[in-house]
Scaffold this active site. Structure first.
Site, PDB file in Angstrom:
ATOM      1  N   THR A 312       0.854  -1.193   0.000  1.00  0.00           N
ATOM      2  CA  THR A 312       0.000   0.000   0.000  1.00  0.00           C
ATOM      3  C   THR A 312       0.886   1.238   0.000  1.00  0.00           C
ATOM      4  OG1 THR A 312      -1.780   1.178   1.171  1.00  0.00           O
ATOM      5  CG2 THR A 312      -0.194  -0.015   2.526  1.00  0.00           C
ATOM      6  N   HIS A 364       2.573 -11.165  14.481  1.00  0.00           N
ATOM      7  CA  HIS A 364       3.639 -11.689  15.338  1.00  0.00           C
ATOM      8  C   HIS A 364       3.376 -13.136  15.773  1.00  0.00           C
ATOM      9  CE1 HIS A 364       7.247 -11.404  17.444  1.00  0.00           C
ATOM     10  NE2 HIS A 364       6.947 -10.552  18.427  1.00  0.00           N
TER      11      HIS A 364
END
Length: 393
Positions: A312, A364
């Site tokens: 993006t 994560h």
């Protein structure tokens, strides 16, 4: 024999829609394949066509209603019904000579759902709009709409209004809002940042831009460099090109890169399939095509389906730094930003260099911080020495 009009299957992750507009009314004659109703989903707008010739005998859900895949929208029965021209004559009896019937004549005009919606909002007669392509698009309507008259230059003191407006969110905007909240509660998102010196890329683009455009018909932008760099980094750190399914990691050995582009209804992410097999020119052509079709609301579900990693670019809007949010079920997204001249240390001296902050948001749960940092360093190294991209790719 009567036939039901149902909400069709529209691809993965789309389970519901909103009725944007009925193009026919109860009692109207319809032909097989003729568009009857426009549906608005979180990804694209679609038209549902008549499954058989006959009469629209029943509308089960009105404009604005939310429906699910498989719901019955209405029923077509056998018979002739009323044709648009006959009904139009009746309607014209109570109208001024210059008026148009929007549910009749306007519905016959070939136009995208987004164009029909804009025409209703702006009170534009679709039959008066000349399209540049096969169907009227929002751009055609904007071009056809006359410029507003210049306001008089006299100043009249007035009491400032404190008005409010309540506007229902579109289906796409409502779904975006819901998913943004969901991803923050289901993924362990972290973002790491780095800074890239864009000197080499900008010099290369300057040297090659005219020859590149003459040969391929498209400008050499930044997208192709970062797509190539991201793929090289994904090969080195494959868990950023994966997704989580239950207690398993699905590592994907193909590279379908989502390119986030803005549209009037919100951000959409069309996908460059097998981007590792595309040339610089093919990537630039694909990105340009996505941007144009996002603007005209002509992207298809196939354009938006899937994707293994997303890029993006908030820099096109002037963003200097941001934390991009994951596009689930993907576990990584690369954010690009505006290029600004900043002081940089070069061979023991300070120089002004065109610099870009880059950001990588990652999940994560399966991507370690060291992997994320090294991924972004790899991207930085490749764009700072774009010759390496030829070796890597």
């Amino acid at each position: 024999m009567p036939s039901n009009i149902v909400v069709p299957e529209m691809g993965e992750s789309i389970v519901d829609a909103r009725i944007a507009k009925w193009l026919k009314q109860e009692g109207d004659a319809v032909s097989v394949g003729e568009p009857l109703v426009e549906l608005e989903t979180d990804k694209v707008d679609v038209e549902v066509a008549a499954p058989q010739t006959g009469v629209l005998s029943k509308i089960a859900h009105a404009t604005g209603a939310d429906v699910k895949i498989g719901d019955v929208l209405g029923t077509i029965s056998e018979g002739k019904g009323q044709r648009a021209e006959g009904k139009g004559k009746e309607r014209e009896e109570g109208k001024g000579r210059g008026e148009r019937d929007r549910a009749g004549a306007a519905a016959e005009v070939a136009a995208t759902p987004a164009a029909r919606r804009l025409a209703r909002q702006e009170n534009v007669d679709l039959s008066t709009v000349k399209p540049e392509g096969p169907r009227v698009t929002p751009d055609d309507i904007k071009s056809a709409k006359p410029a507003p008259a210049e306001a008089p230059r006299t100043h009249v003191p007035t009491t400032p209004e404190r008005s409010e407006e309540r506007v229902r969110m579109s289906k796409r905007r409502a779904t975006i809002a819901k998913r943004l909240v969901e991803v923050q509660s289901t993924a362990a998102m972290l973002t790491t940042f780095n800074e890239a010196d864009m000197t080499a890329v900008m010099q290369l683009r300057e040297r090659r831009k005219q020859a590149f455009k003459d040969r391929y018909g498209v400008s050499l932008g930044l997208s192709s460099f970062f797509v190539k760099a991201a793929i090289a980094a994904l090969r080195e750190f494959p868990r950023l090109n994966a997704e989580i399914q239950g207690d398993e990691m699905v590592l994907k050995h193909y590279y379908d890169i989502g390119i986030a582009v803005g549209s009037e209804e919100g951000l959409v992410v069309p996908v460059l399939r097998d981007a590792d097999r595309l040339s610089f020119a093919e990537i630039e052509q694909g990105v340009r095509d996505f941007a144009a079709r996002a603007k005209n609301s002509t992207l298809t579900l196939d354009d938006l389906r899937g994707g293994t990693f997303t890029i993006t670019n908030g820099g096109v809007f002037g963003s200097l730094m941001s934390t991009p949010i994951l596009n689930p079920p993907q576990v990584g997204i690369l954010g690009l930003h505006a290029i600004k001249d900043r002081p940089a240390a070069v061979d023991g001296r300070i120089e002004l260099r065109p610099m870009m902050y880059t950001a990588l948001t990652y999940d994560h749960r399966i991507v370690d911080g060291s992997e994320a940092v090294r991924f972004l360093v790899k991207v930085k190294e490749l764009v700072e020495d774009p010759g390496q991209l030829l070796i890597e790719g």
